[in-house]
Enzyme design. Structure first.
Site, PDB file in Angstrom:
ATOM      1  N   GLU A 110      88.898   7.287  94.480  1.00 37.65           N
ATOM      2  CA  GLU A 110      87.917   6.408  93.844  1.00 37.65           C
ATOM      3  C   GLU A 110      86.522   6.984  94.011  1.00 37.65           C
ATOM      4  OE1 GLU A 110      89.458   2.051  93.650  1.00 37.65           O
ATOM      5  OE2 GLU A 110      88.532   2.362  95.591  1.00 37.65           O
ATOM      6  N   GLY A 141      82.798  -0.424  90.219  1.00 35.73           N
ATOM      7  CA  GLY A 141      82.026  -1.599  89.845  1.00 35.73           C
ATOM      8  C   GLY A 141      80.790  -1.290  89.019  1.00 35.73           C
ATOM      9  N   SER A 149      86.203   1.400  87.855  1.00 34.40           N
ATOM     10  CA  SER A 149      85.984   0.892  86.491  1.00 34.40           C
ATOM     11  C   SER A 149      87.164   1.163  85.555  1.00 34.40           C
ATOM     12  CB  SER A 149      84.675   1.437  85.915  1.00 34.40           C
ATOM     13  OG  SER A 149      83.577   0.976  86.685  1.00 34.40           O
ATOM     14  N   LYS A 183      89.173  -7.806  96.167  1.00 34.14           N
ATOM     15  CA  LYS A 183      88.023  -7.791  97.088  1.00 34.14           C
ATOM     16  C   LYS A 183      87.786  -9.213  97.627  1.00 34.14           C
ATOM     17  CE  LYS A 183      86.377  -3.843  94.547  1.00 34.14           C
ATOM     18  NZ  LYS A 183      85.280  -2.957  94.197  1.00 34.14           N
ATOM     19  N   GLU A 239      83.992   0.503 100.297  1.00 32.32           N
ATOM     20  CA  GLU A 239      83.182  -0.628 100.780  1.00 32.32           C
ATOM     21  C   GLU A 239      83.395  -0.843 102.281  1.00 32.32           C
ATOM     22  OE1 GLU A 239      84.625  -3.326  97.791  1.00 32.32           O
ATOM     23  OE2 GLU A 239      83.638  -2.081  96.284  1.00 32.32           O
ATOM     24  N   ASN A 249      92.777  -4.990  93.196  1.00 33.07           N
ATOM     25  CA  ASN A 249      91.985  -5.149  94.416  1.00 33.07           C
ATOM     26  C   ASN A 249      91.001  -6.288  94.135  1.00 33.07           C
ATOM     27  OD1 ASN A 249      90.414  -4.974  96.670  1.00 33.07           O
ATOM     28  ND2 ASN A 249      89.452  -3.017  96.128  1.00 33.07           N
ATOM     29  N   HIS A 260      88.854   1.827 101.925  1.00 31.48           N
ATOM     30  CA  HIS A 260      88.078   1.590 100.704  1.00 31.48           C
ATOM     31  C   HIS A 260      86.615   1.947 100.975  1.00 31.48           C
ATOM     32  CE1 HIS A 260      86.125  -0.365  97.361  1.00 31.48           C
ATOM     33  NE2 HIS A 260      87.298  -0.340  96.750  1.00 31.48           N
TER      34      HIS A 260
HETATM   35  P1  PGA Z   1      86.302  -1.570  90.018  1.00 29.69           P
HETATM   36  O1  PGA Z   1      86.703  -1.425  91.562  1.00 29.69           O
HETATM   37  O2  PGA Z   1      87.595  -1.470  89.232  1.00 29.69           O
HETATM   38  O3  PGA Z   1      85.671  -2.902  89.902  1.00 29.69           O
HETATM   39  O4  PGA Z   1      85.389  -0.435  89.700  1.00 29.69           O
HETATM   40  C1  PGA Z   1      87.692  -0.513  91.970  1.00 29.69           C
HETATM   41  C2  PGA Z   1      87.858  -0.597  93.451  1.00 29.69           C
HETATM   42  O5  PGA Z   1      86.870  -0.741  94.173  1.00 29.69           O
HETATM   43  O6  PGA Z   1      89.003  -0.513  93.957  1.00 29.69           O
END
Ligand code: PGA
Length: 251
Positions: free
Chosen positions: A169, A175, A215, A11, A99, A9, A97
């Site tokens: 998630e 993140g 992460s 982003k 976000e 991903n 997601h």
């Molecule tokens: P990350 O993000 O691996 O940077 O924690 C995962 C995601 O948001 O899909």
């Protein structure tokens, strides 16, 4: 047998030049993929065709969109439809997601509409769910995730539900460098599968791929993916580093 899936991903990251470099690296890498173990790359929309072309030499690598709108077409300036994605030959679409939920106010009900239209256009939603920190601290994550599944997915028929992928998630792990332990991941993945079994029966539940996200790195992927109900990962930050992401795919 359910599919093992590792999905990048990206982003809102990367320039055209960086996208070219990353995609070339993945296309050239020796990846342990086959029809039951695939890798998906959710790239920013302007790079979708590029990703599709660059990955076309390997039938087990797929470009994916990170979002699409709930309407088929029309006066929705700036949005992307699943009809457009279908016409590009895109087969996977990340939906819900955290976000998108947080910054763009996407509700469970709105996501149900997006899931419906994606399935109607033959695109597989990678449906994200997961709880914020305060819910985990109150130890009510199971109820929280169950509600997300119920309000966005459980109206589907068993045949429709069989076409989706789930990504769990925990928001507190995205993140932050703070991963759920493999035990925590297994526990809630098992719970999610049990909820699906209650709704759709054991067979459907056993066939659905449930990815872990938050992460995931090269140094924890193997441990996480070895859990019986963890069928791969959705990877943000680490998917922007070719060497690291190749290691994650091969985990
Ligand atoms: P990350 O993000 O691996 O940077 O924690 C995962 C995601 O948001 O899909």
């Amino acid at each position: 047998m359910r599919k093992q899936i590792v999905s990048a991903n990206w982003k809102m990251n990367g320039t055209l030049e960086q996208a070219n470099q990353l995609l070339d690296a993945f296309a050239a890498a020796a990846l342990l993929v086959d029809e039951n173990r695939i890798a998906v790359f959710a790239v920013p929309a302007p790079f979708l065709m590029l990703a599709k072309e660059k990955l076309s030499g390997n039938p087990y690598l797929f470009a994916a969109a990170q979002n699409a709108y709930s309407k088929k077409s029309g006066a929705y300036t700036g949005e992307i439809s699943v009809e457009i994605l279908q016409s590009l030959g895109i087969q996977y679409l990340v939906l819900g997601h955290s976000e998108r939920r947080e910054y763009f106010q996407e509700s469970n009900a709105f996501l149900a509409e997006k899931v419906n239209i994606a399935l109607a256009f033959g695109i597989c939603p990678i449906f994200c769910c997961g709880e914020p920190l305060e819910i985990r601290e109150a130890n009510t994550q199971n109820q929280f995730v169950a509600q997300q599944l119920k309000e966005s997915l459980f109206h589907l028929t068993p045949a429709e539900f069989s076409k989706i992928v789930i990504a769990y998630e925990p928001i507190w792990a995205i993140g932050t460098g703070k991963t759920a332990s493999s035990e925590q991941a297994q526990e809630i993945h098992q719970f999610i599968r049990a909820e699906i079994a209650t709704q759709y029966g054991e067979q459907v539940a056993n066939e659905v791929s449930i990815l872990y996200g938050g992460s995931v790195k090269a140094n924890n992927a193997k441990e996480l993916f070895s859990q019986p109900d963890v069928d791969g990962g959705l990877v943000g930050g680490a998917s922007l580093n070719a060497a690291e992401f190749i290691q994650i795919i091969n985990s």
